[in-house]
Design a protein around this motif. Structure first.
Motif, short mmCIF file in Angstrom:
data_model
loop_
_atom_site.label_atom_id
_atom_site.label_comp_id
_atom_site.label_asym_id
_atom_site.label_seq_id
_atom_site.Cartn_x
_atom_site.Cartn_y
_atom_site.Cartn_z
N THR A 1 0.88 -1.15 0.00
CA THR A 1 0.00 0.00 0.00
C THR A 1 0.93 1.21 0.00
O THR A 1 2.15 1.04 -0.12
CB THR A 1 -0.89 0.03 1.26
OG1 THR A 1 -0.07 0.28 2.41
CG2 THR A 1 -1.64 -1.27 1.46
N SER A 2 0.39 2.38 0.19
CA SER A 2 1.28 3.55 0.23
C SER A 2 2.21 3.52 1.44
O SER A 2 3.27 4.12 1.43
CB SER A 2 0.47 4.84 0.22
OG SER A 2 -0.38 4.89 1.35
N LYS A 3 1.84 2.78 2.51
CA LYS A 3 2.64 2.77 3.73
C LYS A 3 3.14 1.40 4.18
O LYS A 3 4.10 1.30 4.91
CB LYS A 3 1.82 3.37 4.88
CG LYS A 3 1.45 4.81 4.66
CD LYS A 3 0.63 5.33 5.81
CE LYS A 3 0.22 6.77 5.54
NZ LYS A 3 -0.62 7.30 6.58
N VAL A 4 2.47 0.33 3.76
CA VAL A 4 2.77 -1.01 4.29
C VAL A 4 3.22 -1.94 3.16
O VAL A 4 2.54 -2.05 2.14
CB VAL A 4 1.52 -1.61 4.98
CG1 VAL A 4 1.79 -3.03 5.45
CG2 VAL A 4 1.07 -0.75 6.13
N THR A 5 4.35 -2.64 3.36
CA THR A 5 4.76 -3.68 2.44
C THR A 5 4.02 -4.95 2.82
O THR A 5 4.14 -5.43 3.94
CB THR A 5 6.29 -3.91 2.49
OG1 THR A 5 6.93 -2.73 2.02
CG2 THR A 5 6.70 -5.09 1.63
N VAL A 6 3.24 -5.48 1.89
CA VAL A 6 2.44 -6.67 2.15
C VAL A 6 3.30 -7.92 1.95
O VAL A 6 3.28 -8.84 2.76
CB VAL A 6 1.21 -6.69 1.22
CG1 VAL A 6 0.43 -7.98 1.37
CG2 VAL A 6 0.32 -5.48 1.49
N CYS A 7 4.08 -7.96 0.87
CA CYS A 7 5.00 -9.07 0.63
C CYS A 7 5.93 -8.75 -0.53
O CYS A 7 5.72 -7.76 -1.24
CB CYS A 7 4.25 -10.37 0.37
SG CYS A 7 3.32 -10.38 -1.16
N ARG A 8 6.93 -9.58 -0.69
CA ARG A 8 7.86 -9.48 -1.82
C ARG A 8 7.86 -10.80 -2.56
O ARG A 8 7.86 -11.86 -1.94
CB ARG A 8 9.27 -9.16 -1.31
CG ARG A 8 9.40 -7.75 -0.82
CD ARG A 8 10.85 -7.44 -0.42
NE ARG A 8 11.00 -6.05 -0.07
CZ ARG A 8 10.73 -5.53 1.13
NH1 ARG A 8 10.30 -6.32 2.09
NH2 ARG A 8 10.89 -4.25 1.36
#
Length: 125
Positions: free
Chosen positions: A68-75
């Motif tokens: 999201t604009s602030k949170v990395t969900v996964c790579r």
């Protein structure tokens, strides 16, 4: 740059030299994010699958970050433009609310970076 033709029965040999420079640029990329659903229940055991692809497939390798604009969900690691695994989004990663998810490809030595269009994911109680 030198171009040569070795000739044949009908044509003589020939060669040409150019004093100009050749510039090879990186290929542009296009990143695509796919969501299996647009709504998840916070804290439930269901897990939603996120998949990505990057073009041009033959040149593309590296990492795609889903965030999201602030949170990395996964790579997700990609090889030849295809994800080597998918990302499973646990609803506990994000709180209740509406989020714009995007996939960001960081680029490589041969391919420019790109970002997918944003998709809305809603987390409900």
């Amino acid at each position: 740059l030198v171009a040569s033709y070795s000739g044949d029965v009908s044509y003589l040999t020939s060669s040409s030299t150019s004093g100009g420079n050749i510039s090879i640029k990186k290929a542009n990329s296009t990143t695509v994010l796919r969501l299996s659903t647009t709504k998840v229940i916070y804290g439930s055991e269901q897990k939603e699958k996120l998949t990505v692809s990057v073009n041009p497939t033959s040149l593309t390798s590296g990492t795609v970050t889903i965030k999201t604009s602030k949170v990395t969900v996964c790579r997700i690691s990609i090889q030849a433009g295809v994800a080597t695994k998918s990302c499973t989004l646990s609803p506990k990663v994000l709180g209740v609310g509406s989020y714009k998810l995007m996939a960001v490809y960081g680029g490589s030595a041969n391919v420019n970076a790109s970002t997918s269009p944003k998709f809305t994911l809603t987390v409900v109680k």
